[in-house]
Design a protein around this motif. Structure first.
Motif, PDB file in Angstrom:
ATOM      1  N   THR A  58       5.290   2.483   4.678  1.00  0.00           N
ATOM      2  CA  THR A  58       5.025   3.524   5.674  1.00  0.00           C
ATOM      3  C   THR A  58       5.540   3.107   7.048  1.00  0.00           C
ATOM      4  N   VAL A  59       5.344   1.853   7.386  1.00  0.00           N
ATOM      5  CA  VAL A  59       5.762   1.369   8.704  1.00  0.00           C
ATOM      6  C   VAL A  59       7.282   1.243   8.797  1.00  0.00           C
ATOM      7  N   LYS A  60       7.926   0.846   7.706  1.00  0.00           N
ATOM      8  CA  LYS A  60       9.366   0.577   7.746  1.00  0.00           C
ATOM      9  C   LYS A  60      10.238   1.796   7.469  1.00  0.00           C
ATOM     10  N   GLU A  61       9.721   2.769   6.749  1.00  0.00           N
ATOM     11  CA  GLU A  61      10.512   3.940   6.361  1.00  0.00           C
ATOM     12  C   GLU A  61      10.002   5.179   7.087  1.00  0.00           C
ATOM     13  N   THR A  62      10.745   6.285   6.963  1.00  0.00           N
ATOM     14  CA  THR A  62      10.292   7.540   7.559  1.00  0.00           C
ATOM     15  C   THR A  62      10.010   8.607   6.510  1.00  0.00           C
ATOM     16  N   GLU A  63      10.237   8.261   5.238  1.00  0.00           N
ATOM     17  CA  GLU A  63       9.903   9.221   4.185  1.00  0.00           C
ATOM     18  C   GLU A  63       9.849   8.535   2.833  1.00  0.00           C
ATOM     19  N   LEU A  64       9.197   9.228   1.915  1.00  0.00           N
ATOM     20  CA  LEU A  64       9.225   8.861   0.506  1.00  0.00           C
ATOM     21  C   LEU A  64       9.616  10.127  -0.235  1.00  0.00           C
ATOM     22  N   ASP A  65      10.682  10.042  -0.995  1.00  0.00           N
ATOM     23  CA  ASP A  65      11.180  11.174  -1.768  1.00  0.00           C
ATOM     24  C   ASP A  65      10.999  10.846  -3.249  1.00  0.00           C
ATOM     25  N   PHE A  66      10.040  11.514  -3.885  1.00  0.00           N
ATOM     26  CA  PHE A  66       9.774  11.266  -5.295  1.00  0.00           C
ATOM     27  C   PHE A  66      11.001  11.531  -6.169  1.00  0.00           C
ATOM     28  N   ALA A  67      11.894  12.413  -5.711  1.00  0.00           N
ATOM     29  CA  ALA A  67      13.102  12.705  -6.481  1.00  0.00           C
ATOM     30  C   ALA A  67      14.041  11.500  -6.526  1.00  0.00           C
ATOM     31  N   LYS A  68      13.897  10.584  -5.581  1.00  0.00           N
ATOM     32  CA  LYS A  68      14.759   9.401  -5.521  1.00  0.00           C
ATOM     33  C   LYS A  68      14.010   8.128  -5.900  1.00  0.00           C
ATOM     34  N   PHE A  69      12.783   8.272  -6.341  1.00  0.00           N
ATOM     35  CA  PHE A  69      11.921   7.120  -6.560  1.00  0.00           C
ATOM     36  C   PHE A  69      11.319   7.192  -7.960  1.00  0.00           C
ATOM     37  N   GLU A  70      11.571   6.186  -8.736  1.00  0.00           N
ATOM     38  CA  GLU A  70      10.974   6.138 -10.078  1.00  0.00           C
ATOM     39  C   GLU A  70       9.947   5.019 -10.103  1.00  0.00           C
ATOM     40  N   TYR A  71       8.698   5.404 -10.127  1.00  0.00           N
ATOM     41  CA  TYR A  71       7.611   4.421 -10.108  1.00  0.00           C
ATOM     42  C   TYR A  71       7.395   3.859 -11.504  1.00  0.00           C
ATOM     43  N   LYS A  72       7.447   2.543 -11.595  1.00  0.00           N
ATOM     44  CA  LYS A  72       7.172   1.851 -12.851  1.00  0.00           C
ATOM     45  C   LYS A  72       6.138   0.763 -12.559  1.00  0.00           C
ATOM     46  N   PRO A  73       4.872   1.054 -12.836  1.00  0.00           N
ATOM     47  CA  PRO A  73       3.848   0.049 -12.552  1.00  0.00           C
ATOM     48  C   PRO A  73       4.034  -1.198 -13.409  1.00  0.00           C
ATOM     49  N   GLU A  74       3.836  -2.348 -12.786  1.00  0.00           N
ATOM     50  CA  GLU A  74       3.920  -3.616 -13.510  1.00  0.00           C
ATOM     51  C   GLU A  74       2.611  -3.847 -14.249  1.00  0.00           C
ATOM     52  N   PRO A  75       2.652  -4.076 -15.546  1.00  0.00           N
ATOM     53  CA  PRO A  75       1.411  -4.404 -16.247  1.00  0.00           C
ATOM     54  C   PRO A  75       0.921  -5.784 -15.818  1.00  0.00           C
ATOM     55  N   PHE A  76      -0.294  -6.110 -16.197  1.00  0.00           N
ATOM     56  CA  PHE A  76      -0.849  -7.415 -15.854  1.00  0.00           C
ATOM     57  C   PHE A  76      -1.530  -7.998 -17.088  1.00  0.00           C
ATOM     58  N   THR A  77      -1.657  -9.305 -17.101  1.00  0.00           N
ATOM     59  CA  THR A  77      -2.351  -9.954 -18.220  1.00  0.00           C
ATOM     60  C   THR A  77      -3.603 -10.694 -17.774  1.00  0.00           C
ATOM     61  N   THR A  78      -3.739 -10.913 -16.452  1.00  0.00           N
ATOM     62  CA  THR A  78      -4.937 -11.560 -15.927  1.00  0.00           C
ATOM     63  C   THR A  78      -5.304 -10.949 -14.578  1.00  0.00           C
ATOM     64  N   ALA A  79      -6.560 -11.105 -14.219  1.00  0.00           N
ATOM     65  CA  ALA A  79      -7.004 -10.661 -12.893  1.00  0.00           C
ATOM     66  C   ALA A  79      -6.294 -11.460 -11.801  1.00  0.00           C
ATOM     67  N   ASP A  80      -5.979 -12.722 -12.089  1.00  0.00           N
ATOM     68  CA  ASP A  80      -5.248 -13.533 -11.107  1.00  0.00           C
ATOM     69  C   ASP A  80      -3.886 -12.925 -10.787  1.00  0.00           C
ATOM     70  N   GLU A  81      -3.218 -12.332 -11.781  1.00  0.00           N
ATOM     71  CA  GLU A  81      -1.943 -11.652 -11.520  1.00  0.00           C
ATOM     72  C   GLU A  81      -2.151 -10.469 -10.579  1.00  0.00           C
ATOM     73  N   LEU A  82      -3.224  -9.728 -10.806  1.00  0.00           N
ATOM     74  CA  LEU A  82      -3.514  -8.577  -9.939  1.00  0.00           C
ATOM     75  C   LEU A  82      -3.761  -9.020  -8.506  1.00  0.00           C
ATOM     76  N   THR A  83      -4.577 -10.055  -8.328  1.00  0.00           N
ATOM     77  CA  THR A  83      -4.885 -10.491  -6.967  1.00  0.00           C
ATOM     78  C   THR A  83      -3.667 -11.120  -6.294  1.00  0.00           C
ATOM     79  N   ALA A  84      -2.814 -11.789  -7.053  1.00  0.00           N
ATOM     80  CA  ALA A  84      -1.581 -12.340  -6.473  1.00  0.00           C
ATOM     81  C   ALA A  84      -0.662 -11.205  -6.010  1.00  0.00           C
ATOM     82  N   ARG A  85      -0.586 -10.161  -6.797  1.00  0.00           N
ATOM     83  CA  ARG A  85       0.223  -8.990  -6.420  1.00  0.00           C
ATOM     84  C   ARG A  85      -0.343  -8.358  -5.157  1.00  0.00           C
ATOM     85  N   LEU A  86      -1.654  -8.186  -5.132  1.00  0.00           N
ATOM     86  CA  LEU A  86      -2.311  -7.651  -3.947  1.00  0.00           C
ATOM     87  C   LEU A  86      -1.979  -8.514  -2.730  1.00  0.00           C
ATOM     88  N   ASP A  87      -2.139  -9.822  -2.864  1.00  0.00           N
ATOM     89  CA  ASP A  87      -1.892 -10.730  -1.742  1.00  0.00           C
ATOM     90  C   ASP A  87      -0.461 -10.598  -1.222  1.00  0.00           C
TER      91      ASP A  87
END
Length: 164
Positions: A58-87
């Motif tokens: 949000t701070v670096k860009e001025t828009e998000l265009d879903f037509a140009k963006f393909e969201y692919k969530p990364e799966p996780f195998t541990t809670a530590d992976e989730l918190t590392a991603r968050l960090d």
């Protein structure tokens, strides 16, 4: 104090709460779904972690265009992976906030899908409503999922029923 510093303090506070919740997510229950129309636990947890990446975007860009963006969530195998991603996303958000100012936070930011504009509003308003409030909303859903799985919930804004 500039708005960027206020947002930075909020990011630090709320991400600490989010980290405490994500640390409790059991990877072996990632397919848990309280209702057919609900996210699975795994998808919701990933969404909550990855939403913190929206601060820097949000701070670096001025828009998000879903037509140009393909969201692919990364799966996780541990809670530590989730918190590392968050960090990682929180660190990127902090750096972006420290590098901006009130004038830049007043610049318009647009959410669109091709020619269809969903909204345009100042970056500061996007951070407040579409990022921070949105994270709190989905984090709250995540705590309900954990409660339904009989996992004790940490207090986020004071003690929880599990801490009394």
């Amino acid at each position: 104090m500039g708005m960027n510093h206020a947002f930075l303090a909020e990011l630090e506070h709320e991400s600490a709460n989010t980290r405490r919740v994500l640390a409790l997510v059991p990877a072996d229950k990632a397919d848990y779904q309280p209702h057919p129309k609900s996210f699975t636990l795994g998808k919701l947890a990933v969404h909550v972690a990855e939403m913190h990446g929206w601060v820097a975007a949000t701070v670096k860009e001025t828009e998000l265009d879903f037509a140009k963006f393909e969201y692919k969530p990364e799966p996780f195998t541990t809670a530590d992976e989730l918190t590392a991603r968050l960090d990682r996303f929180v660190d990127e958000g902090k750096a972006a906030l420290l590098a901006t100012n009130d004038e830049e936070l007043g610049v318009g930011w647009t959410l669109r899908n091709g020619d269809h504009v969903m909204f345009t509003m100042p970056r500061a308003q996007v951070l407040r409503s579409m990022v921070f409030n949105h994270v709190v909303h989905h984090r709250a859903q995540l705590t309900v999922y954990l409660r339904l799985l009989d996992i004790p919930i940490p207090g986020l804004y004071g003690p929880s029923a599990d801490e009394q």
